[in-house]
Structure formats: C-alpha cells, structure tokens
Design a protein around this motif. Structure first.
Motif, PDB file in Angstrom:
ATOM      1  N   GLU A   6     -13.079  -9.168  -8.182  1.00  0.00           N
ATOM      2  CA  GLU A   6     -14.248 -10.064  -8.207  1.00  0.00           C
ATOM      3  C   GLU A   6     -13.896 -11.429  -8.787  1.00  0.00           C
TER       4      GLU A   6
ATOM      5  N   TRP B  72     -14.602 -13.911  -5.856  1.00  0.00           N
ATOM      6  CA  TRP B  72     -15.803 -14.675  -6.222  1.00  0.00           C
ATOM      7  C   TRP B  72     -15.497 -15.586  -7.406  1.00  0.00           C
TER       8      TRP B  72
ATOM      9  N   ARG C 132     -20.604 -15.164  -7.580  1.00  0.00           N
ATOM     10  CA  ARG C 132     -20.856 -14.157  -6.565  1.00  0.00           C
ATOM     11  C   ARG C 132     -21.614 -14.743  -5.381  1.00  0.00           C
TER      12      ARG C 132
ATOM     13  N   THR D 168     -20.530  -5.198  -1.666  1.00  0.00           N
ATOM     14  CA  THR D 168     -19.599  -5.084  -2.786  1.00  0.00           C
ATOM     15  C   THR D 168     -18.530  -6.163  -2.604  1.00  0.00           C
ATOM     16  N   VAL D 169     -17.553  -6.182  -3.493  1.00  0.00           N
ATOM     17  CA  VAL D 169     -16.509  -7.211  -3.425  1.00  0.00           C
ATOM     18  C   VAL D 169     -15.608  -7.028  -2.202  1.00  0.00           C
TER      19      VAL D 169
ATOM     20  N   ARG E 128     -11.780  -3.621 -10.127  1.00  0.00           N
ATOM     21  CA  ARG E 128     -12.916  -4.296  -9.503  1.00  0.00           C
ATOM     22  C   ARG E 128     -13.162  -5.654 -10.149  1.00  0.00           C
TER      23      ARG E 128
END
Length: 331
Positions: free
Chosen positions: A21, A25, A29, A62-63, A17
């Motif tokens: 991310e 991102w 984010r 979420t991502v 994760r």
C-alpha cells in the motif's frame, strides 16, 4: 538483503500489505475503479484484511485490485517472496523451482511469474530515448532444428527464428522489441523510438544500420565478418553482452520462450539490466574500471510495485493467460 532479513522485515501478511500500500498508494488511497480518493476500510468479522469501499462508486477493492495480482487468493508474503527471487536472480528462475521454493503448484508459479513480468514492463511512454553512444544488435530466438541426415540448416537470419532488436546505451539502459525481420524499413521505426537523433550509433556491418545511421549524428560500425569486434572505442559488445544473457537465460533456465510470451521475458531481463548503476572500481593492477552494480533489493521491489497499477493478467479457459480488455477489467 538475504531471505532471513526479508522475513524479519516482513514477518506477516499485514506487514506485506502495508508495504504494498505504501508503494501502490504512495500519494494516498485511490479507488482503482473510478479513481476517487475517498474510501473507507471495511472491518467486519467476515471481511478480509485490507478491504476498502469507495465513497463514490461504492465498489470494494484491495491494494491488488486491477493489478497483475488481481483477485489473488495467495498470501502477499508468497508474492513478495517470488518478487524477491526474480529481481535478485541473474538469469531468472524457472516456475518449477519457484513453485518448490514458495510452496505453490508449478502452474501457479508460472502465472505469478508472468504477472510479475507484466509489472516489469515500464511502458513506452515512461521510457526516455537513449542518448550518447547507443549500440544496436539483433538476436534470433528459437531452438535447433531437428536433425536430418544430409541436410545443412541455415543459421541466424537465414532461419525462421523470432528476431529481436536490442538497443543499449553505453553504461546505461536497454530497449528491446520483437521485429519481423532485420530490414531497414522494419528496424528504422524502432531505432527512432529507442534512440535520440543526436546519438552516436555503433553497430555491426548489417546493411540496414548503414542506411539508418545516416539519420543520426554519428554512426560507426565494426566488421564481424573480418573478425573485427572492436576498434578502439567502437564496438557493439555491450549489446551483444545483453544478447548473451538472453541466450543463457533461454538455454539454462527456461529452455523455451514462445513468441507470444517472449516480450514479458524481455521485460524481466531488461528490468534487472536497467536497475544497475555504473560504479568505478580498481583492478588488482591498480587500473580504474567501470562495473555495473545492482541497486538494493528494497529499491528494486519499490520500482517493481510502482508499475503494478492498471495492469492485469487473467487465467484463460485453456490454462494460459491473457490481458483483459478494458470493459472486462472494470468488472
């Protein structure tokens, strides 16, 4: 990087994760629903890991939200495994074997494969036109016709197979597109999109290319009908090399690629082709030779995940897949 090294680098879902991310991102984010840059992590006892709430629209995400992995229930490690196998393979991996390797059903592996191929689509706006020497060729996709005694079936452009236009920059990138036929009127807009006007086109003797070539700086061709495949530096063997990979992929791995999903398969094969760099090597006889070498796996994964934002693949009611319309994608 082999599979043991991959697992060592990403030992659990949390590491996967964080990797996702850091790419999706990379500039901070962002809410995929309203593009707000302010959000908060949700860390309740019943909340799933990696869940955030937007400060502006108050929606959770979420991502993987609004990416081809949207609403996935699978561990991110399985997604990372499948990405690794797909970017590392030479001609792709069938969903049957992929399901066995990562531990999911064949239907799940098939859907995951198309989701990853959707990430491999660079988009027309991010593809700079080819320049220098640009080779053109067509490829016809389809199986052999059923045997009929006394009937001689046509080959190539004389059939009803799906034609594909391929444009390859010498020692560079490839572009491909499904076309209706091989006429100049049909191919010309695609060639204009793929290649700069200053390019030197190299083709076979197809009459459509003779007409298209008049609009470019130079145009050279070889006559395959007379068994002429190269004349000095003039050839379209690079484009035919890509076409041979398409054929080997169909015959040896997938066996059948429908016109509906063919663009995604082209994305996959083109993605691996475009992520190679020309490297000079010496042959056993001491001669210098340019070979194309794939970039490191981590860089391939980085490039793959960079194309995930804003794209979705959903399962249809009849077991297929589709791209949701904009209004549904926001739901």
């Amino acid at each position: 990087m082999n599979t043991d090294q991959l697992r060592e680098r990403f030992p659990d879902d949390s590491a996967c994760r964080q990797f996702f991310e850091s790419i999706i991102w990379k500039n901070g984010r962002v809410c995929p629903h309203c593009a707000c840059e302010k959000s908060y992590p949700i860390r309740g006892k019943t909340s799933r890991p990696g869940l955030y709430e937007c400060d502006e629209c108050k929606r959770q995400f979420t991502v993987t939200t609004r990416t081809p992995m949207h609403s996935t229930k699978l561990p991110l490690w399985k997604w990372l495994q499948m990405m690794y196998y797909m970017v590392n393979s030479s001609k792709g991996v069938s969903s049957v074997f992929m399901g066995h390797w990562i531990g999911v059903a064949q239907k799940t592996a098939w859907k995951m494969g198309h989701a990853i191929r959707e990430m491999m689509n660079p988009g027309a706006e991010s593809q700079p036109p080819l320049q220098g020497i640009v080779e053109l060729d067509e490829k016809y996709f389809g199986g052999k016709p059923r045997y009929e005694k006394g009937v001689k079936h046509k080959r190539g452009k004389g059939t009803e197979k799906q034609p594909v236009l391929v444009a390859v920059q010498r020692q560079g990138a490839v572009r491909s597109a499904l076309v209706d036929n091989d006429s100049a009127a049909e191919l010309s807009p695609w060639v204009e999109r793929f290649a700069q006007k200053t390019a030197h086109l190299m083709t076979d003797e197809n009459r459509a290319y003779l007409q298209i070539g008049k609009c470019y700086a130079e145009h050279s061709s070889v006559n395959h009908s007379d068994k002429e495949y190269a004349r000095g530096d003039v050839h379209n063997n690079t484009a035919e090399s890509f076409n041979s990979i398409l054929e080997r992929t169909k015959q040896g791995v997938f066996h059948y690629m429908s016109s509906k999903h063919l663009p995604r398969y082209l994305n996959e094969i083109g993605f691996r082709w475009n992520h190679r760099i020309p490297t000079e090597k010496k042959t056993k006889k001491g001669r210098k030779k340019i070979v194309m070498i794939a970039i490191p796996v981590i860089d391939l994964l980085y490039s793959l995940l960079s194309g995930a934002v804003g794209r979705q693949i959903r399962r249809s009611k009849n077991g297929g897949i589709f791209r949701p319309v904009a209004s549904m994608a926001r739901a």
